[in-house]
Design a protein around this motif. Sequence first.
Motif, mmCIF file in Angstrom:
data_model
loop_
_atom_site.group_PDB
_atom_site.id
_atom_site.type_symbol
_atom_site.label_atom_id
_atom_site.label_comp_id
_atom_site.label_asym_id
_atom_site.label_seq_id
_atom_site.Cartn_x
_atom_site.Cartn_y
_atom_site.Cartn_z
ATOM 1 N N TYR A 119 0.865 -1.142 -0.175
ATOM 2 C CA TYR A 119 0.038 -0.059 0.202
ATOM 3 C C TYR A 119 0.777 1.217 -0.087
ATOM 4 N N VAL A 120 0.399 2.300 -0.751
ATOM 5 C CA VAL A 120 1.331 3.528 -0.789
ATOM 6 C C VAL A 120 -0.009 4.848 -0.760
ATOM 7 N N THR B 256 -3.820 8.982 2.793
ATOM 8 C CA THR B 256 -4.585 7.620 2.578
ATOM 9 C C THR B 256 -3.832 6.781 1.744
ATOM 10 N N LEU B 257 -3.633 5.444 2.391
ATOM 11 C CA LEU B 257 -2.955 4.345 1.571
ATOM 12 C C LEU B 257 -4.129 3.640 0.635
ATOM 13 N N ILE B 258 -3.315 3.296 -0.372
ATOM 14 C CA ILE B 258 -4.474 2.317 -1.367
ATOM 15 C C ILE B 258 -3.344 1.342 -1.976
ATOM 16 N N SER C 171 -6.400 1.374 -7.726
ATOM 17 C CA SER C 171 -7.417 0.649 -7.153
ATOM 18 C C SER C 171 -8.122 1.790 -5.995
ATOM 19 N N THR C 172 -9.157 1.357 -5.199
ATOM 20 C CA THR C 172 -9.699 1.779 -4.116
ATOM 21 C C THR C 172 -9.712 1.025 -2.957
ATOM 22 N N GLN C 173 -8.883 -0.122 -3.062
ATOM 23 C CA GLN C 173 -8.743 -0.910 -1.492
ATOM 24 C C GLN C 173 -7.849 -0.198 -0.805
#
Length: 483
Positions: A423-424, A432-434, A453-455
């Motif tokens: 996640y970055v 906000t990590l995605i 992505s939106t995860q």
Amino acid sequence: MAQTQTQIAADMLASIATSTNEVTNLNVGSVARSLVDAFSAEAAQIEQEIEEQVSTAIINAIYQLLNMTPAGAVGSTYLLQFTLSSSATSSVTIPAGTAVAIPNSTLQWTISQSITLSPGQSTTVTATCTTTGSQTNVPANTITQLVTPIAGVTVTNPSGQPVVPGRDAETEIELQARAANAINQLHRGDAGALEAGALTSQLVDSSGNPTEQVVKALAVDSNTPGLCYVFVNNGVGPMSQALLQQTQQIINGYVDNNGVVHIGYKAAGVTATVLDAPQTVVNVSVEVLPANGYTLAMVQDSVSQAIQDFFATLDLGQSLSLSQLYFAILAVPGVADVLITSPSSSLPAVPYVTPPSTAPNATAVTASGSTLAAGTYQVAITYTNQWGETTPSPTASVTISSGQGISIPAQTLPVGATGVNYYVSQSAGSGTLILAASGDGSSAVTISAPPTSTQQPPTTNTAEIQGNAYMLGAVTISQMQTS
């Protein structure tokens, strides 16, 4: 099921009361009641005897149909490690049948095949005890004596778990369990059949002696329709690829070298994947209070063996109960009391993958074609498996320039994990990590584009360790201090 005397008497009394008016006194002590009680007692005894005889006949017929008789006692087979001193001037051949023993013990094992050692070399070979029974199961590093010494050669059993456990003559209950397992092997498609099939898998050496076998199996459904997993364990450590492949072949079905078709155990259209059961190593520390007339030295080996036996009886996917471990140790002759200091609590049947506890070592690297904007990014990782994902690691902060990407090194996965999610920050300076990438953790990953992505990282650990095997690690036994 046979009726009790009370049930038979009640039926007779009800029948008399509704069929005739001539018998008016059915109270306890009356002539009629005494006759009813006497007859019902005898009838109940006859029914019980008939039921026992029929049950015995059915069980014996099943044994005969399966060609089963009670198995005799067998001696344990251990994987021994022989080492030749590096100071030796030449190679040494140790012939098949060489006897080894526990010092100051009558137990001896003979090796299954000849081995040749070069100076400084160690080699393993199986050895079977010449005595039978469960007493031939011994702690690790106790088989250390060559009955006939060979200069420069030492021997030990690195594991206390035998390749083939020594066992006493089979009891009636054990024979019934074996018959039930054999019946499970006759049908196909369900979890019991998969487990029964896996338990038939065994590797042998050129002399036909077992070198590794499946001793525990657990079939588990996946989150994907038509896919299940068969977890297997050899009772010693990681499964060899050879045994895993053979077990998979047995589950799927195969044609042997003689053209004989061996029907598999899985249902048609279902994928049953055989996996080495995840192994959670548990170090055990106990304080023991010897009973009057005993010392710690007198009971220490027996306590160690009791702990080892307890772990050997744990099935895959079974919880580790401290109370059961306590009573297993307390049953050792000469032990008055026990305090288990590690583990500190019982362990669950289905544990979870341990989340990463440290931030990833993220660094800025040159990345051709990178579309990441210059700036500072936050980076975190999670571990994944077939059933879910852990919570994230602490975040790392990395500043990159134009044309650079973010590199995260290879990861060492904990027990039960099969992959890594990376996640970055959604953009430079964002908190906000995605999800930006996924992998198996075996090599470094470079992120050179903004996540699409939106995860976001999960807030709850869902990475269950299905098919977990609790394996015994280091054992520490000390004297309990009393006031």
